[in-house]
Design an enzyme around this catalytic site. Structure first.
Site, PDB file in Angstrom:
ATOM      1  CG  HIS A  26      -2.161   3.827   3.601  1.00 21.52           C
ATOM      2  ND1 HIS A  26      -3.188   3.693   3.750  1.00 21.52           N
ATOM      3  CD2 HIS A  26      -1.142   2.818   3.538  1.00 21.52           C
ATOM      4  CE1 HIS A  26      -3.418   2.363   3.850  1.00 21.52           C
ATOM      5  NE2 HIS A  26      -2.247   1.974   3.289  1.00 21.52           N
TER       6      HIS A  26
ATOM      7  CB  SER B 183      -0.857  -0.168   1.288  1.00 21.46           C
ATOM      8  OG  SER B 183      -1.876  -1.067   1.224  1.00 21.46           O
TER       9      SER B 183
END
Length: 228
Positions: A179, A127
């Site tokens: 992220h 991610s």
């Protein structure tokens, strides 16, 4: 003539994306064979990010988590996104630039998580790199404002980033800092490395500024993670 066609076919094929996908799947199979992808000891042994171990010298744990996944749904969702986003971005930036964006974004996300994340958790997943790919598309949108295709795609990924970050706030198991760091890293490295001449050109001063910010933020994140 045949060599030119072969070279053109290679340039038009997103083989780096496929290579990353294959490596990710192979590592996941290794996790399963070793005892399960949700087994913390397996993740620990194969290189998941553990802040205390990074401080002790396991710097490679800022890289290896990019290829590790926790559970089938984790790798399934990330695998689809790697393919969908990667094939598009690799055609725009080219093979080597795309590979650099992927790894720098992944490392930037893990470094940010190292600096601000919870010391008691194990982090893994592509991610961080994926958010960097989103960031690279946003960078293109900021530079090439007259290109309708790039603008449309940049808006789509901008909305996707916002939605994902909002969900992250309500899901404590998600590495929010990873992220955010991946997104910022991807955006900045896209400015820094420029794009092929056939696409256009990012102003030189923006490239230099992006490189300075990347180095500065990277050093700050590492120092905060080690001594903050």
């Amino acid at each position: 003539m045949n060599s030119k066609r072969t070279l053109q076919r290679i340039n038009n094929t997103s083989f780096v994306t496929w290579l990353l996908l294959v490596m990710t799947v192979l590592v996941f199979l290794l996790e399963i064979i070793s005892g399960g992808s949700q087994n913390q000891q397996v993740l620990f042994n194969l290189g998941a990010k553990v802040n205390d171990l990074v401080r002790q010298g396991d710097w490679w744990r800022l890289i290896t988590p990019i290829f590790l996944h926790i559970g089938f749904m984790h790798i399934a969702v990330n695998g689809v996104m790697i393919y969908y986003v990667g094939t598009q971005l690799e055609r725009i930036f080219g093979h080597l630039r795309f590979l650099l964006i992927y790894f720098v974004s992944g490392i930037a996300g893990n470094l940010t998580s190292f600096a601000f994340g919870n010391d008691g958790t194990i982090s893994a997943g592509a991610s961080t790199a994926l958010f960097g790919l989103f960031g690279a598309f946003i960078a293109l949108g900021l530079v090439f404002k007259q290109n309708p295709f790039i603008q449309a795609v940049a808006r789509q990924f901008g909305v996707l980033v916002i939605i994902n970050l909002v969900f992250d706030l309500f899901m404590p198991s998600i590495d929010l800092w990873g992220h955010i760091g991946g997104f910022v890293g991807g955006l900045l490295i896209a400015f820094a490395i420029n794009v092929p001449k056939s696409i256009g050109k990012i102003p030189y001063w923006q490239q230099v500024l992006a490189i300075i910010i990347v180095v500065g933020l990277g050093s700050l994140m590492y120092w905060n993670g080690m001594y903050g």
